[in-house]
Design an enzyme around this catalytic site. Structure first.
Site, PDB file in Angstrom:
ATOM      1  N   HIS A  57       4.970 -22.686 -12.290  1.00 31.75           N
ATOM      2  CA  HIS A  57       4.488 -23.742 -11.397  1.00 31.75           C
ATOM      3  C   HIS A  57       4.375 -23.249  -9.963  1.00 31.75           C
ATOM      4  O   HIS A  57       5.366 -22.862  -9.344  1.00 31.75           O
ATOM      5  CB  HIS A  57       5.441 -24.936 -11.445  1.00 31.75           C
ATOM      6  CG  HIS A  57       4.847 -26.188 -10.894  1.00 31.75           C
ATOM      7  ND1 HIS A  57       4.115 -27.064 -11.657  1.00 31.75           N
ATOM      8  CD2 HIS A  57       4.877 -26.716  -9.657  1.00 31.75           C
ATOM      9  CE1 HIS A  57       3.722 -28.080 -10.915  1.00 31.75           C
ATOM     10  NE2 HIS A  57       4.170 -27.889  -9.681  1.00 31.75           N
ATOM     11  N   ASP A  59       2.163 -24.554  -6.328  1.00 32.92           N
ATOM     12  CA  ASP A  59       1.315 -25.588  -5.751  1.00 32.92           C
ATOM     13  C   ASP A  59       0.382 -25.078  -4.652  1.00 32.92           C
ATOM     14  O   ASP A  59      -0.067 -25.858  -3.806  1.00 32.92           O
ATOM     15  CB  ASP A  59       2.183 -26.708  -5.179  1.00 32.92           C
ATOM     16  CG  ASP A  59       2.665 -27.682  -6.242  1.00 32.92           C
ATOM     17  OD1 ASP A  59       1.822 -28.399  -6.795  1.00 32.92           O
ATOM     18  OD2 ASP A  59       3.876 -27.713  -6.525  1.00 32.92           O
ATOM     19  N   HIS A 246       9.737 -33.611 -14.516  1.00 33.44           N
ATOM     20  CA  HIS A 246       9.446 -34.862 -13.800  1.00 33.44           C
ATOM     21  C   HIS A 246       9.647 -36.110 -14.644  1.00 33.44           C
ATOM     22  O   HIS A 246       9.503 -37.225 -14.111  1.00 33.44           O
ATOM     23  CB  HIS A 246       8.022 -34.885 -13.234  1.00 33.44           C
ATOM     24  CG  HIS A 246       7.852 -34.134 -11.956  1.00 33.44           C
ATOM     25  ND1 HIS A 246       8.384 -34.566 -10.759  1.00 33.44           N
ATOM     26  CD2 HIS A 246       7.208 -32.978 -11.676  1.00 33.44           C
ATOM     27  CE1 HIS A 246       8.080 -33.708  -9.807  1.00 33.44           C
ATOM     28  NE2 HIS A 246       7.370 -32.724 -10.332  1.00 33.44           N
TER      29      HIS A 246
END
Length: 425
Positions: A57, A59, A246
């Site tokens: 991950h 961003d 999440h």
């Protein structure tokens, strides 16, 4: 600010009665020096050349949107951007650029194509498309560094050429706008995982954190609504990895119950060491063994040691605590089910020693210090994540052979309805 203090968490004490991993050392109390693994740094670099560090991950696409108006012409990622202050980026400067990716030994990257839950419906679909386009632009502008990968085989082959294979991951189920048709088209565009919820959730899956940042203590849907289960099934049919970072703990369980393929936590840590609902409880880690999935350990301090952890007179976790989470995940889930998901350019206050994408080699050196073997590290760095991709592709092929067709389920009002279709003049 209110939620920071109202929902603050602390790193729980480690049970020193439990046997350490073979060759490991006592974790927090006897490890005051966060640079203690530097004697293994050259060996770590060699391991990164051999095995792809497949980070779960990053961003950067969202940071480029916020800090550079989504225009790659406004930034030169071939140059080190460290400490270059940028308006629009809350933490001030980028964590990611090409020189630092190379210094950190990054071998493959899952790029988040994120849109917050405050953007919903068709607007969320549009923003997602724009973020996917930005990843393609990265590959077009820097073809000597990045190349889109659509399969596990392509990840391997692109890495073998000395480039960084890139895949897209949607960071919230709301981004499909309630449409499995949109999900299928995102897959055709190169999306290879989707996080079922972000903060606030899509309405068909329970999140760990509410839209306002407070912890979601309840799961009114019981984890997944019927449409949420259809989403998981359709992702299995497509060969997309189901990401349960999440999500609420009940959503983790529901996804594990209905997924035919291994799942991932693209950027989470272990709840036994940090009592944050974004982190993974031990019973879920245990289930990863059966499911075949992987938990990719995150570096953001609040998910590693809580908001008020202090080490060496400074607030915040360190690379030592990040490695502790890897130790714990290996102990509970097994070395075949652990990976790395830094979450760079997705937040502020990272663990010290893990402040940007240069840190991965140092983390590998810390793990070598603890006694991990090259074979174990190869799995943690990236081979486990590649295996999950392969197994998801295999499940998709099997479902195709079984004659499984595209789902016609939809969440909410059908977007394509018109007055003519409804008989309204």
């Amino acid at each position: 600010i209110h939620h920071l203090f109202a929902e603050s968490v602390v790193m729980t004490s480690i049970d020193q009665t439990q046997a350490p991993l073979p060759g490991s050392v006592d974790m927090i109390e006897s490890a005051p020096d966060i640079g203690r693994g530097m004697e293994f740094i050259e060996k770590a670099r060699q391991i990164h050349k051999k095995y792809p560090l497949f980070d779960g991950h990053n961003d950067l696409p969202w940071a480029i949107r916020n800090g550079f108006d989504m225009k790659l012409s406004n930034i030169d990622l071939s140059k080190n951007q460290k400490d270059l202050k940028i308006d629009g980026i809350p933490w001030g400067c980028l964590h990611t650029d090409i020189p630092r990716l190379k210094e950190g030994g990054v071998g493959a990257q899952m790029w988040s194509v994120y849109a917050p839950c405050s953007i919903s419906g068709p607007a969320a679909v549009q923003v997602t498309l724009e973020q996917i386009d930005l990843v393609y632009q990265l590959c077009d502008k820097y073809p000597e560094t990045f190349q889109m990968a659509h399969s596990a085989a392509e990840v391997r082959s692109i890495f073998a050429k000395g480039m960084i294979p890139s895949i897209c991951g949607i960071e919230g189920g709301h981004q499909i706008g309630g449409s499995l048709r949109a999900l299928r088209m995102f897959h055709r565009l190169g999306v290879r995982y989707m996080t079922l919820t972000h903060n606030g959730g899509p309405g068909w899956a329970d999140p760990a954190v509410n839209l306002d940042g407070s912890f979601a203590h309840e799961a009114p849907l019981g984890g997944l609504a019927p449409f949420g289960k259809e989403v998981v099934k359709e992702m299995n049919r497509l060969g997309m990895m189901v990401d349960i970072s999440h999500v609420h703990e009940k959503t983790m369980l529901a996804a594990l119950d209905c997924s035919r393929a291994p799942v991932i936590f693209s950027h989470s840590s272990t709840r036994a060491l940090c009592a944050h609902p974004r982190d993974v409880p031990d019973d879920i880690l245990t289930r990863l063994k059966t499911n075949g999935g992987v938990v990719m350990i995150v570096f953001l301090s609040k998910f590693v040691a809580g908001e008020f952890w202090v080490r060496g007179g400074k607030v915040g976790a360190t690379i030592i605590e990040v490695a502790d989470h890897i130790d714990h995940a290996v102990k509970v889930a097994g070395v075949d089910h652990v990976g790395i998901g830094g979450d760079f350019d997705g937040g502020s206050l990272f663990a010290r020693g893990c402040e940007d994408v240069t840190c991965y080699v140092a983390l590998t050196a810390e793990l070598l210090y603890r006694g991990y073997t090259e074979e174990q590290l190869g799995k943690i760095l990236g081979l486990n994540a590649i295996r999950v991709m392969e197994e998801c592709e295999e499940v998709a092929l099997k479902m195709k052979e079984e004659g499984e067709l595209a789902s016609e389920a939809h969440y909410g009002k059908e977007l394509y309805e018109t007055n003519i279709m409804k008989g309204v003049k």
